[in-house]
Design a protein around this motif. Structure first.
Motif, PDB file in Angstrom:
ATOM      1  N   GLU A 135      14.828   2.682 -10.563  1.00 25.67           N
ATOM      2  CA  GLU A 135      14.133   1.429 -10.392  1.00 25.67           C
ATOM      3  C   GLU A 135      12.639   1.939 -10.789  1.00 25.67           C
ATOM      4  O   GLU A 135      11.906   1.116 -11.247  1.00 25.67           O
ATOM      5  CB  GLU A 135      14.589   0.802  -9.136  1.00 25.67           C
ATOM      6  CG  GLU A 135      13.759  -0.712  -9.127  1.00 25.67           C
ATOM      7  CD  GLU A 135      14.141  -1.421  -7.809  1.00 25.67           C
ATOM      8  OE1 GLU A 135      13.583  -2.279  -7.662  1.00 25.67           O
ATOM      9  OE2 GLU A 135      15.256  -1.008  -7.323  1.00 25.67           O
ATOM     10  N   ARG A 136      12.183   2.714 -10.049  1.00 24.25           N
ATOM     11  CA  ARG A 136      10.597   2.952  -9.915  1.00 24.25           C
ATOM     12  C   ARG A 136      10.207   4.267 -10.566  1.00 24.25           C
ATOM     13  O   ARG A 136       8.778   4.167 -10.968  1.00 24.25           O
ATOM     14  CB  ARG A 136      10.590   3.096  -8.296  1.00 24.25           C
ATOM     15  CG  ARG A 136      10.583   2.221  -7.423  1.00 24.25           C
ATOM     16  CD  ARG A 136      10.193   2.299  -6.181  1.00 24.25           C
ATOM     17  NE  ARG A 136       8.675   2.530  -5.931  1.00 24.25           N
ATOM     18  CZ  ARG A 136       8.152   2.662  -4.868  1.00 24.25           C
ATOM     19  NH1 ARG A 136       8.719   2.694  -3.654  1.00 24.25           N
ATOM     20  NH2 ARG A 136       6.739   2.597  -5.040  1.00 24.25           N
ATOM     21  N   GLN A 137      11.003   5.474 -11.019  1.00 28.56           N
ATOM     22  CA  GLN A 137      10.397   6.440 -11.691  1.00 28.56           C
ATOM     23  C   GLN A 137      11.223   6.747 -12.966  1.00 28.56           C
ATOM     24  O   GLN A 137      12.305   6.643 -13.021  1.00 28.56           O
ATOM     25  CB  GLN A 137      10.541   7.602 -10.485  1.00 28.56           C
ATOM     26  CG  GLN A 137      10.225   8.892 -11.008  1.00 28.56           C
ATOM     27  CD  GLN A 137      10.258  10.000 -10.067  1.00 28.56           C
ATOM     28  OE1 GLN A 137       9.555  10.151  -9.004  1.00 28.56           O
ATOM     29  NE2 GLN A 137      11.241  11.039  -9.940  1.00 28.56           N
ATOM     30  N   ALA A 138      10.661   7.381 -13.868  1.00 29.16           N
ATOM     31  CA  ALA A 138      11.112   7.864 -15.049  1.00 29.16           C
ATOM     32  C   ALA A 138      11.090   9.410 -15.232  1.00 29.16           C
ATOM     33  O   ALA A 138       9.971   9.964 -14.789  1.00 29.16           O
ATOM     34  CB  ALA A 138      10.735   7.116 -16.300  1.00 29.16           C
TER      35      ALA A 138
ATOM     36  N   ARG B 239       8.535  19.859 -22.380  1.00 28.20           N
ATOM     37  CA  ARG B 239       7.930  19.627 -21.213  1.00 28.20           C
ATOM     38  C   ARG B 239       8.781  18.440 -20.351  1.00 28.20           C
ATOM     39  O   ARG B 239       9.324  17.614 -21.229  1.00 28.20           O
ATOM     40  CB  ARG B 239       6.623  19.108 -21.175  1.00 28.20           C
ATOM     41  CG  ARG B 239       5.616  20.061 -21.647  1.00 28.20           C
ATOM     42  CD  ARG B 239       5.388  21.189 -20.644  1.00 28.20           C
ATOM     43  NE  ARG B 239       4.446  22.271 -20.971  1.00 28.20           N
ATOM     44  CZ  ARG B 239       4.889  23.327 -21.510  1.00 28.20           C
ATOM     45  NH1 ARG B 239       6.033  23.637 -21.839  1.00 28.20           N
ATOM     46  NH2 ARG B 239       3.828  24.361 -21.827  1.00 28.20           N
ATOM     47  N   LEU B 240       8.789  18.550 -19.240  1.00 28.48           N
ATOM     48  CA  LEU B 240       9.491  17.496 -18.445  1.00 28.48           C
ATOM     49  C   LEU B 240       8.423  16.667 -17.705  1.00 28.48           C
ATOM     50  O   LEU B 240       7.407  17.214 -17.035  1.00 28.48           O
ATOM     51  CB  LEU B 240      10.192  18.220 -17.181  1.00 28.48           C
ATOM     52  CG  LEU B 240      11.437  17.433 -16.612  1.00 28.48           C
ATOM     53  CD1 LEU B 240      12.484  17.014 -17.601  1.00 28.48           C
ATOM     54  CD2 LEU B 240      11.783  18.109 -15.307  1.00 28.48           C
ATOM     55  N   LEU B 241       8.511  15.407 -18.077  1.00 28.99           N
ATOM     56  CA  LEU B 241       7.521  14.417 -17.764  1.00 28.99           C
ATOM     57  C   LEU B 241       7.992  13.433 -16.664  1.00 28.99           C
ATOM     58  O   LEU B 241       9.282  13.034 -16.693  1.00 28.99           O
ATOM     59  CB  LEU B 241       7.057  13.591 -18.965  1.00 28.99           C
ATOM     60  CG  LEU B 241       6.598  14.133 -20.004  1.00 28.99           C
ATOM     61  CD1 LEU B 241       6.364  12.977 -21.034  1.00 28.99           C
ATOM     62  CD2 LEU B 241       5.699  15.371 -19.877  1.00 28.99           C
ATOM     63  N   THR B 242       7.247  13.202 -15.565  1.00 32.20           N
ATOM     64  CA  THR B 242       7.758  12.286 -14.431  1.00 32.20           C
ATOM     65  C   THR B 242       6.650  11.269 -14.035  1.00 32.20           C
ATOM     66  O   THR B 242       5.508  11.636 -13.824  1.00 32.20           O
ATOM     67  CB  THR B 242       8.306  13.255 -12.977  1.00 32.20           C
ATOM     68  OG1 THR B 242       9.086  14.284 -13.329  1.00 32.20           O
ATOM     69  CG2 THR B 242       8.722  12.016 -11.951  1.00 32.20           C
TER      70      THR B 242
END
Length: 292
Positions: free
Chosen positions: A243-246, A218-221
């Motif tokens: 900086e804000r999102q992975a 799965r791809l998690l954001t």
């Protein structure tokens, strides 16, 4: 039934390993995508499987025995599609007939007629796509149970690539043979292959059924500030952060997460690229048990 089995297979040229610790099993009737960057060891693996090279370490078996014992059941098409430019297409068919005891002349002539490739034309006067079709016809007319193709679509235009793959899939549907084809272009293989082998730096990273592999990732954001905790409790294949999102690709079918995270499935190209970016990540190849 297992068609091809490698155990600890390796090939070294002087001090450099082209392939190392390669262990995988290919079940019968599958269309296998052998994927990896240039220099990953794809051609070396195929050459070992047809006896063009001898292993430095380990072993490779075909149909349960040594490679030389099964060569009449195996066909191999090299990347440069070796044909004799001065031969006519009919000459190439005569050559194939004399070299292969299982040769199917009716299949060869019918296939070329359907493709509109004249038997009297010299090979060197054919287009690149037509030459690829003649080469594919020669290996198919051998009536192999295992067909190995090394970059069969290299240097072809999009239409020729489509036509070659369509002809190959028609032959697979008709005969049920097992096919392994190598490429570093995943999009060429996405709608045709059902088994995936990823080679990277001479080692097997991934081996398995494509549907099962996609279902198991799965791809998690989500927020970058929460990423360390999520990555620590899941098997993380790839980790990309701003900086804000992975964005994490994880080996988990249904992770339970904070609602601030979004979860979606992955495509084949996304899966392959994620593993290639992280050579230390790998799935454990599962042996395929032969059925009685």
């Amino acid at each position: 039934m297992t068609v091809l089995n490698a155990a600890g297979l390796g090939k070294r040229y002087r001090r450099n390993w082209a392939l190392r610790d390669c262990s995988l099993s290919v079940p019968a009737g599958r269309v296998v995508a052998l994927v990896g960057p240039n220099g990953a060891g794809k051609t070396t693996l195929l050459h070992l499987a047809v006896g063009l090279l001898s292993p430095t370490t380990g072993s490779v078996d075909v149909f349960g025995g040594p490679v030389p014992d099964s060569l009449d059941r195996v066909a191999f098409l090299a990347q440069d599609k070796p044909l004799y430019d001065g031969f006519t297409v009919a000459d190439m068919l005569r050559f194939g007939r004399r070299m292969n005891p299982r040769w199917d002349d009716e299949l060869a002539t019918r296939r070329l007629a359907d493709l509109g490739i004249p038997l009297g034309r010299k090979v060197g006067k054919l287009s690149g796509g037509q030459q690829a079709q003649v080469a594919l016809t020669l290996v198919l007319a051998k009536r192999p149970d295992l067909l190995l193709l090394d970059e069969p679509l290299a240097n072809l235009d999009p239409l020729a690539r489509h036509e070659v793959m369509r002809g190959l899939m028609a032959a697979v549907a008709e005969t049920g043979m097992t096919v392994m084809l190598s490429s570093h272009v995943v999009s060429d293989l996405e709608n045709t292959c059902d088994w995936l082998v990823v080679l990277n730096s001479g080692r097997v990273q991934v081996s398995g059924d494509i549907e099962e592999l996609l279902a198991g990732h799965r791809l998690l954001t989500g927020p970058a500030g929460l990423a360390d905790g999520v990555a620590a409790r899941l098997t993380t294949v790839d980790d990309s952060r701003s900086e804000r999102q992975a964005t994490l690709l994880v080996r988990e079918a249904s992770p339970t997460l904070d609602p601030r995270w979004s979860v979606r499935g992955v495509g084949l190209e996304e899966l392959v690229l994620a593993y290639l970016r992280q050579p230390e990540s790998a799935t454990v190849p599962r042996p395929v048990l032969a059925s009685a």
